[in-house]
Design an enzyme around this catalytic site. Structure first.
Site, PDB file in Angstrom:
ATOM      1  N   LYS A 273      25.761  79.962  97.877  1.00 38.47           N
ATOM      2  CA  LYS A 273      24.931  80.870  98.666  1.00 38.47           C
ATOM      3  C   LYS A 273      25.494  81.041 100.074  1.00 38.47           C
ATOM      4  O   LYS A 273      25.629  82.161 100.583  1.00 38.47           O
ATOM      5  CB  LYS A 273      23.509  80.331  98.752  1.00 38.47           C
ATOM      6  CG  LYS A 273      22.641  80.961  99.852  1.00 38.47           C
ATOM      7  CD  LYS A 273      21.340  80.209 100.015  1.00 38.47           C
ATOM      8  CE  LYS A 273      20.480  80.771 101.137  1.00 38.47           C
ATOM      9  NZ  LYS A 273      20.967  80.411 102.478  1.00 38.47           N
ATOM     10  N   ASN A 274      25.824  79.936 100.730  1.00 38.84           N
ATOM     11  CA  ASN A 274      26.234  80.006 102.130  1.00 38.84           C
ATOM     12  C   ASN A 274      27.667  80.500 102.313  1.00 38.84           C
ATOM     13  O   ASN A 274      28.104  80.721 103.443  1.00 38.84           O
ATOM     14  CB  ASN A 274      26.054  78.647 102.811  1.00 38.84           C
ATOM     15  CG  ASN A 274      24.590  78.296 102.999  1.00 38.84           C
ATOM     16  OD1 ASN A 274      23.735  79.172 103.086  1.00 38.84           O
ATOM     17  ND2 ASN A 274      24.288  77.004 103.054  1.00 38.84           N
TER      18      ASN A 274
ATOM     19  N   CYS B 281      14.292  80.726 107.155  1.00 40.45           N
ATOM     20  CA  CYS B 281      13.417  79.564 107.049  1.00 40.45           C
ATOM     21  C   CYS B 281      12.933  79.124 108.424  1.00 40.45           C
ATOM     22  O   CYS B 281      13.690  79.129 109.401  1.00 40.45           O
ATOM     23  CB  CYS B 281      14.172  78.398 106.402  1.00 40.45           C
ATOM     24  SG  CYS B 281      14.434  78.584 104.627  1.00 40.45           S
TER      25      CYS B 281
ATOM     26  N   ARG C  35      17.178  78.466 116.127  1.00 40.41           N
ATOM     27  CA  ARG C  35      18.594  78.713 115.860  1.00 40.41           C
ATOM     28  C   ARG C  35      19.004  79.934 116.681  1.00 40.41           C
ATOM     29  O   ARG C  35      19.133  81.038 116.157  1.00 40.41           O
ATOM     30  CB  ARG C  35      18.818  78.925 114.355  1.00 40.41           C
ATOM     31  CG  ARG C  35      18.453  77.694 113.556  1.00 40.41           C
ATOM     32  CD  ARG C  35      18.919  77.765 112.131  1.00 40.41           C
ATOM     33  NE  ARG C  35      18.016  78.549 111.310  1.00 40.41           N
ATOM     34  CZ  ARG C  35      18.121  78.647 109.992  1.00 40.41           C
ATOM     35  NH1 ARG C  35      19.078  78.003 109.347  1.00 40.41           N
ATOM     36  NH2 ARG C  35      17.282  79.379 109.294  1.00 40.41           N
TER      37      ARG C  35
ATOM     38  N   ASP D  92      21.423  70.154 104.819  1.00 37.04           N
ATOM     39  CA  ASP D  92      20.855  70.777 103.623  1.00 37.04           C
ATOM     40  C   ASP D  92      20.670  69.807 102.463  1.00 37.04           C
ATOM     41  O   ASP D  92      20.110  70.182 101.426  1.00 37.04           O
ATOM     42  CB  ASP D  92      21.727  71.956 103.175  1.00 37.04           C
ATOM     43  CG  ASP D  92      21.480  73.208 103.992  1.00 37.04           C
ATOM     44  OD1 ASP D  92      20.516  73.217 104.775  1.00 37.04           O
ATOM     45  OD2 ASP D  92      22.236  74.177 103.842  1.00 37.04           O
TER      46      ASP D  92
ATOM     47  N   ARG E 109      15.690  81.938  97.150  1.00 37.22           N
ATOM     48  CA  ARG E 109      16.680  82.332  98.147  1.00 37.22           C
ATOM     49  C   ARG E 109      17.989  81.571  97.979  1.00 37.22           C
ATOM     50  O   ARG E 109      19.041  82.057  98.400  1.00 37.22           O
ATOM     51  CB  ARG E 109      16.138  82.085  99.564  1.00 37.22           C
ATOM     52  CG  ARG E 109      14.997  83.003  99.967  1.00 37.22           C
ATOM     53  CD  ARG E 109      14.629  82.821 101.441  1.00 37.22           C
ATOM     54  NE  ARG E 109      15.829  82.877 102.264  1.00 37.22           N
ATOM     55  CZ  ARG E 109      16.196  81.935 103.126  1.00 37.22           C
ATOM     56  NH1 ARG E 109      15.454  80.864 103.307  1.00 37.22           N
ATOM     57  NH2 ARG E 109      17.291  82.075 103.835  1.00 37.22           N
TER      58      ARG E 109
END
Length: 419
Positions: free
Chosen positions: A22-23, A117, A122, A306, A398
């Site tokens: 995903k990232n 999220c 951030r 994570d 997600r």
């Protein structure tokens, strides 16, 4: 709104294939905007954030084709709009990544401040300060970042905080800038490296990949390419944790073990028996006792934030006391009250979660608050006695591809029900 129903207490056994990261895929999809011809991406996970990214590119005019194997073709030659609205970006932090490519290639961008999220502050100031150092004029107006530049200029940029999206945004901005850009204190995550390798495959000139200093020599244009996205190390770590908490035996396929070195060391410390190959990992926890593991989250190559929530669940079932210190995000213990509803013994002292292991968790009705919290509650549910109902599971979609289907394949009693 969908819910997950889990009947826990079944040891997992079998094999699972790991999806694309995903990232990694989100910045790579956005990075396709920089090309002058079509880009084809493979190993694309079926995730809500990927769908949002595709919609985002389509909104600004890119031509998108998705085949049945989730191969994705992006043709950026039809882009004609440079504004990304709030409705598209409010659920996805990575939307800020369109700023660098649009500004670098087209000279303008109007991007809504992002969402995602709710795990802590951030700020995007590092992104904006870096682009200003490269000659961009940037204003924040009514919730939008408005940026303009005739052509970005190479610059020496020191990022005072290690930031993945900041590194990625400035990296994409720099590849078409005039001259040389140096990014110091750059993020070193495998997903950042994958983006850099993708850009180089398109004709960029990036040196120092994998280090904290990136040197980018700007080029005039980039071409299309066929590129395969790396496997998702966090999905892999989550399924290894599932094997541990259920005292099961699970083998992961299509994984990159070198991306998980710090995590695998902690799994071994927890008592798991690991067998590791070039592209597979086996975790055998049958008949073994979970040991408490102390963790401090730090930027790569240290232990990833994570994976914090997943190890916290492991520690709730360990024999003894463990400390988990979160140094990346200040709001990332929102899953703790939900775990305590299931019988976990956890106390919070500032940014440290202290667990005293219990003999068992008990199923309960709980609510997911963010992506990795959702994963932790699923782990707790499959380990617990009785039925667990997890509400607000849209968070999990997600970042995990069909998680209930994958876990069912290895023996979990889990199903999704529409509310």
């Amino acid at each position: 709104m969908d819910r997950l129903h889990i009947q826990g207490g079944v040891p997992l056994s079998g094999e699972l294939e790991i999806s694309g990261a995903k990232n990694a895929v989100l910045p790579i999809i956005v990075g396709s905007l920089l090309a002058d011809s079509p880009v084809t991406l493979t190993n694309i996970p079926h995730l809500r954030d990927v769908t949002t990214s595709i919609e985002l590119l389509a909104t600004i005019g890119a031509a998108i084709t998705v085949d049945e194997r989730l191969s994705l073709e992006i043709d950026p030659r039809t882009i004609h709009r440079f504004e990304v609205p709030y409705e598209l970006v409010k659920t996805m932090r990575a939307s800020i990544l369109v700023l660098g490519p649009l500004l670098s290639k087209y000279g303008e961008a109007r991007v809504s401040l992002p969402g995602g999220c709710a795990i802590g502050s951030r700020p995007v100031n590092i992104h904006l300060d870096g682009l200003r150092a490269m000659g961009a004029d940037i204003q924040v107006e009514k919730g939008f970042i408005v940026a303009r530049a005739d052509r970005l200029q190479g610059a020496h940029i020191y990022m005072n905080v290690v930031t993945v999206t900041g590194t990625e945004n400035l990296l994409m901005a720099a590849v078409l800038a005039k001259g040389v850009t140096i990014l110091e204190n750059a993020a070193r995550e495998p997903e950042v490296n994958d983006l850099a390798n993708f850009l180089n495959a398109m004709g960029a000139h990036i040196e120092g990949i994998g280090s904290s200093t990136l040197r980018i020599t700007g080029v005039e244009k980039l071409h299309g390419v066929n590129y395969r996205v790396i496997p998702d190390r966090i999905e892999a770590g989550t399924y290894l944790a599932a094997a541990v908490v259920t005292q099961g035996d699970v083998t992961l396929r299509r994984v990159e073990p070198t991306h998980l070195e710090s995590v695998l060391l902690k799994f071994e410390e927890s008592g798991a028996m690991l067998d590791v190959g070039d592209d597979w990992i086996r975790c055998d926890m049958r008949g073994r006792t979970i040991k408490p593991v102390n963790i401090v989250t730090m930027p790569y190559p240290a232990f990833p934030t994570d994976m914090q929530a997943q190890f916290l669940v492991m520690n709730t079932l360990a024999k003894g006391v463990a400390h988990v210190k979160e140094t990346i995000f200040e709001n990332r213990f929102m899953h703790v009250p939900e775990l305590m509803r299931m019988g976990a013994n956890i106390s919070i002292d500032g940014n440290v979660a202290i667990t005293q292991g219990v003999d068992r968790l008990v199923g309960a009705q709980v609510m997911a608050t963010d992506l990795r919290a959702s994963a932790s509650l699923i782990l707790a549910g499959i380990a617990a006695e009785g039925e667990t109902i997890i509400n607000r599971v849209y968070h999990i979609d997600r970042g995990y591809e069909r998680i209930e289907e994958k876990l069912s394949r290895v023996g979990a009693n889990i199903q999704r029900l529409a509310s």
